[in-house]
Write an enzyme that holds these catalytic residues in place. Structure first.
Site, mmCIF file in Angstrom:
data_model
loop_
_atom_site.group_PDB
_atom_site.id
_atom_site.type_symbol
_atom_site.label_atom_id
_atom_site.label_comp_id
_atom_site.label_asym_id
_atom_site.label_seq_id
_atom_site.Cartn_x
_atom_site.Cartn_y
_atom_site.Cartn_z
ATOM 1 C CD GLU A 45 43.903 39.948 69.319
ATOM 2 O OE1 GLU A 45 45.002 39.889 69.866
ATOM 3 O OE2 GLU A 45 42.837 39.880 69.946
ATOM 4 N NE ARG B 227 50.178 34.659 72.419
ATOM 5 C CZ ARG B 227 49.377 35.664 72.770
ATOM 6 N NH1 ARG B 227 48.323 35.961 72.012
ATOM 7 N NH2 ARG B 227 49.617 36.402 73.811
ATOM 8 C CG ASN C 246 51.560 39.455 72.022
ATOM 9 O OD1 ASN C 246 52.584 40.011 71.651
ATOM 10 N ND2 ASN C 246 50.960 39.752 73.162
ATOM 11 C CG ASP C 247 46.549 36.391 69.628
ATOM 12 O OD1 ASP C 247 46.981 35.227 69.664
ATOM 13 O OD2 ASP C 247 45.918 36.911 70.562
ATOM 14 C CB CYS D 277 48.010 46.760 73.166
ATOM 15 S SG CYS D 277 46.862 45.667 72.337
ATOM 16 N NE ARG E 14 47.185 40.434 77.640
ATOM 17 C CZ ARG E 14 48.359 41.029 77.405
ATOM 18 N NH1 ARG E 14 48.924 41.748 78.344
ATOM 19 N NH2 ARG E 14 48.952 40.899 76.239
ATOM 20 N NE ARG F 259 42.168 41.392 75.661
ATOM 21 C CZ ARG F 259 43.310 40.738 75.442
ATOM 22 N NH1 ARG F 259 43.967 40.931 74.316
ATOM 23 N NH2 ARG F 259 43.793 39.919 76.343
ATOM 24 C CG HIS G 94 48.296 34.844 77.458
ATOM 25 N ND1 HIS G 94 47.910 34.234 76.292
ATOM 26 C CD2 HIS G 94 47.998 36.161 77.317
ATOM 27 C CE1 HIS G 94 47.372 35.144 75.496
ATOM 28 N NE2 HIS G 94 47.413 36.314 76.094
HETATM 29 C C1 PEP Z 1 48.090 40.384 71.410
HETATM 30 O O1 PEP Z 1 47.643 39.356 70.906
HETATM 31 O O2 PEP Z 1 49.083 40.997 70.958
HETATM 32 C C2 PEP Z 1 47.491 40.917 72.640
HETATM 33 C C3 PEP Z 1 47.845 42.078 73.148
HETATM 34 O O3 PEP Z 1 46.560 40.132 73.260
HETATM 35 P P1 PEP Z 1 46.949 38.868 74.152
HETATM 36 O O4 PEP Z 1 48.438 38.824 74.284
HETATM 37 O O5 PEP Z 1 46.271 39.028 75.465
HETATM 38 O O6 PEP Z 1 46.404 37.729 73.350
HETATM 39 MG MG MG Z 2 45.719 38.661 71.584
#
Ligand code: PEP
Ligand code: MG
Length: 593
Positions: free
Chosen positions: A446, A480, A469-470, A517, A306, A343, A199
């Site tokens: 995710e 990650r 991402n997740d 996203c 977020r 979200r 993040h």
């Molecule tokens: C993701 O996991 O791709 C996502 C958009 O959420 P975050 O990056 O905030 O975990």
């Molecule tokens: Mg995520």
């Protein structure tokens, strides 16, 4: 002589400036600049905290004298001595006076400087006193954090007071700290740890500031005030560059700006592929104020707000319903009738609440936070907090189109509990005759379990949004945020592509909207592939939007259909894709000739 440090390129561009080192600490340290006229007050705040800690040590000494071992009393004497030593006392004041750091940051900066000196000491006894110094400094920071905070925060500076651009170097920077720097204080970031989709990296991209993470020893090699170049395209940090290298990078900075200006002209062009497919480009935001940048970039709405960033840097209390309602309403109004996807909080893992707030909520620190109480799990475990957020979102929906998005949901029981909470919250608002609006409710895909049972999700939710991402993290069991496994974090992995492809296909077949996203949506290397998989809605940082739009405008989706089928059945999808694209580009060039 210049030194090169390598890391992961996470946010593009070139930054040149003097290094500001932010020490890592076991306690939360707020980092911000104070106004020049606040210096006296801040120094007095530091002195008050030091006197307080002195009194605590004296009281402890009195309390233990008589029945305690002599070593303990001697240790307290050492702590008192360190606390009053000029190396800690007056040198810390200098950070406030000369750099205008807040007091907590000044203590942490001086601790870092002294720690390095202790590490280099020959004498083992003296070297071991570093631990005492850390304890004293951390107690001082905690005492400061419990008291009043400085009010005159200089939030919107691009340069230090003497007009020297600054870049931040740290072992790690929490997303919460990154948010404090959001006003544009720093031109670039370097951290020792972190992965491409940690993040911290995501916030750096959202700030559109060059960043390199996972640079391992950067914060040990780079010294306070060193001139450094951050090459966010190559993942390279150059310390003390020669005039020739500096000139080369200044040229690249100018070129980058020209390219950005060129792409910005696409702002009002609708995103339509060469074969007429309309594509929706949305923005990811962290705070309501980011909505302006989203509109500026030509976003057609917010695909991911977020909301957890509203819960950070709170010094121990969470935003109540009115505060959240005001923030969501601000974003909705700022987007002038375009949809805003809010979200619900995704707290936990690498976005922890600060420790004081955590203490209040009594959530234990988990050994494996990415797998622990995070996102919707957190919300459902704290129904009071969740209800407050749902009320605020539903109320904000009376001011414009709002969509509610649920993070990291994977279990049928979570689906039931979440939808039930939303329905009950809406009913309560209606009974109380509080204005609220209709919302579409979506699920983030995710966790592999969610992608594998997508039909269940499609039955219960109005839309889905793929959090790549997740999804990558959990499909491949790769943290990650951990740079030591960053090489295994692979969007091109056949299992990852398979889950993304089936999610898009099933959602479309069911007539449900599907968006991506995660960071893949803002990475131009994946735009054609995602279009070929059937995706027509992308959500990304506003700064990435023009480049993605350009890719969309240059893509002919139908010509990619055969290739994408081969990619999905291949063991090495990246190689098949690149070979196929290479061939088709050559073909296009030959055709044009
Ligand atoms: C993701 O996991 O791709 C996502 C958009 O959420 P975050 O990056 O905030 O975990
Ligand atoms: Mg995520």
């Amino acid at each position: 002589m210049s030194v090169q440090v390598f890391g992961l390129p996470v946010s593009r561009g070139v930054a040149i400036g003097r290094a500001v080192l932010v020490a890592s600490s076991r306690v939360d340290v707020a980092h911000y600049f104070i106004e020049p006229e606040q210096v006296g007050t801040e120094v007095r705040r530091l002195k008050r905290a030091r006197d307080q800690v002195c009194r605590e040590f004296e009281a402890l000494k009195l309390g233990v004298q008589g029945d305690a071992p002599a070593e303990l009393v001697a240790l307290l004497d050492v702590h008192l001595m360190l606390l009053n030593d000029d190396l800690l006392a007056s040198a810390t004041c200098q950070w406030i006076e000369e750099r205008q750091y807040n007091a907590e940051w000044a203590v942490a900066a001086q601790l870092e400087t002294l720690s390095r000196q202790f590490d280099e000491m020959e004498d083992e006894y003296l070297r071991e006193r570093k631990a005492d110094l850390e304890q004293v400094a951390e107690r001082l920071i905690e005492t400061l954090a419990r008291g009043e905070r400085a009010t005159g925060v200089r939030a919107s500076l691009g340069v230090a007071s003497d007009d020297v651009p600054l870049v931040l170097v740290a072992n790690d920077i929490s997303p919460a700290d990154m948010m404090q720097f959001k006003g544009g204080v720093f031109r670039g970031f370097v951290t020792d740890v972190g992965g491409r989709t940690s993040h911290t990296a995501i916030v750096a991209r959202s700030l559109d500031i060059p960043a390199v993470v996972g640079a391992r020893d950067a914060s040990r090699i780079i010294r306070q005030d060193d001139w450094i170049i951050i090459d966010g395209d190559a993942g390279l940090v150059i310390v003390d560059p020669s005039p020739m290298i500096l000139e080369e990078y200044r040229f690249r900075q100018r070129q980058g700006q020209l390219e950005r200006d060129r792409l910005a002209r696409l702002r009002h062009r609708p995103a339509v592929t060469l074969d007429g497919q309309r594509v929706e480009l949305l923005a990811n935001i962290e705070l309501p104020a980011d909505a302006a940048a989203a509109l500026e970039a030509g976003a057609e709405g917010v695909g991911l707000f977020r909301s957890e960033f509203l819960f950070m840097n709170r010094g121990g209390h969470l935003p109540d319903e009115e505060e959240q309602y005001a923030a969501y309403r601000e974003a909705v109004l700022a987007m002038r009738g375009l949809p805003v996807t809010i979200r619900t909080v995704d707290i936990g893992a690498d976005k922890p609440l600060d420790r004081m707030t955590l203490g209040d909520l009594r959530h234990e620190h988990s050994l494996n936070p990415a797998m622990g109480l995070r996102a919707i799990r957190w919300s459902l475990a704290d129904p009071g907090m969740f209800t407050v957020q749902l009320r605020a979102i539903l109320r904000a929906a009376s001011h414009g189109p709002v969509r509610l998005l649920v993070p990291m949901i994977s279990h049928p029981s979570e689906i039931r509990a979440t939808l039930d909470m939303i329905a009950r919250t809406r009913a309560a608002l209606l009974t109380e005759q509080v204005a609220c609006g209709e919302v579409l409710v979506g699920a983030m895909i995710e966790v592999p379990a969610a992608a594998l049972m997508l039909p269940v999700f499609l039955r219960h939710f109005d839309f889905v949004s793929i959090g790549t991402n997740d999804l990558i993290q959990y499909t491949l069991a790769i943290d990650r945020a951990d740079e030591s496994v960053a090489h295994l974090y692979e969007p091109w992995h056949p299992a990852v592509l398979g889950l993304i492809a089936s999610t898009i296909r099933l959602a479309r077949e069911a007539g449900r909207e599907v968006c991506v996203c995660g960071e893949m949506a803002g990475d131009a290397d994946f735009t054609e592939l995602l279009l070929a998989l059937g995706l027509r809605s992308f959500s990304m940082h506003p700064s990435q939007l023009p480049a993605i739009k350009q890719r969309v405008l240059l893509t002919e989706v139908t010509s990619l259909e055969a290739l994408v089928a081969q990619v999905l059945s291949s063991e090495d999808p990246r190689a098949v894709w690149q070979a196929g694209r290479g061939r088709s580009l050559l073909g296009a060039a030959a055709h044009a000739a």
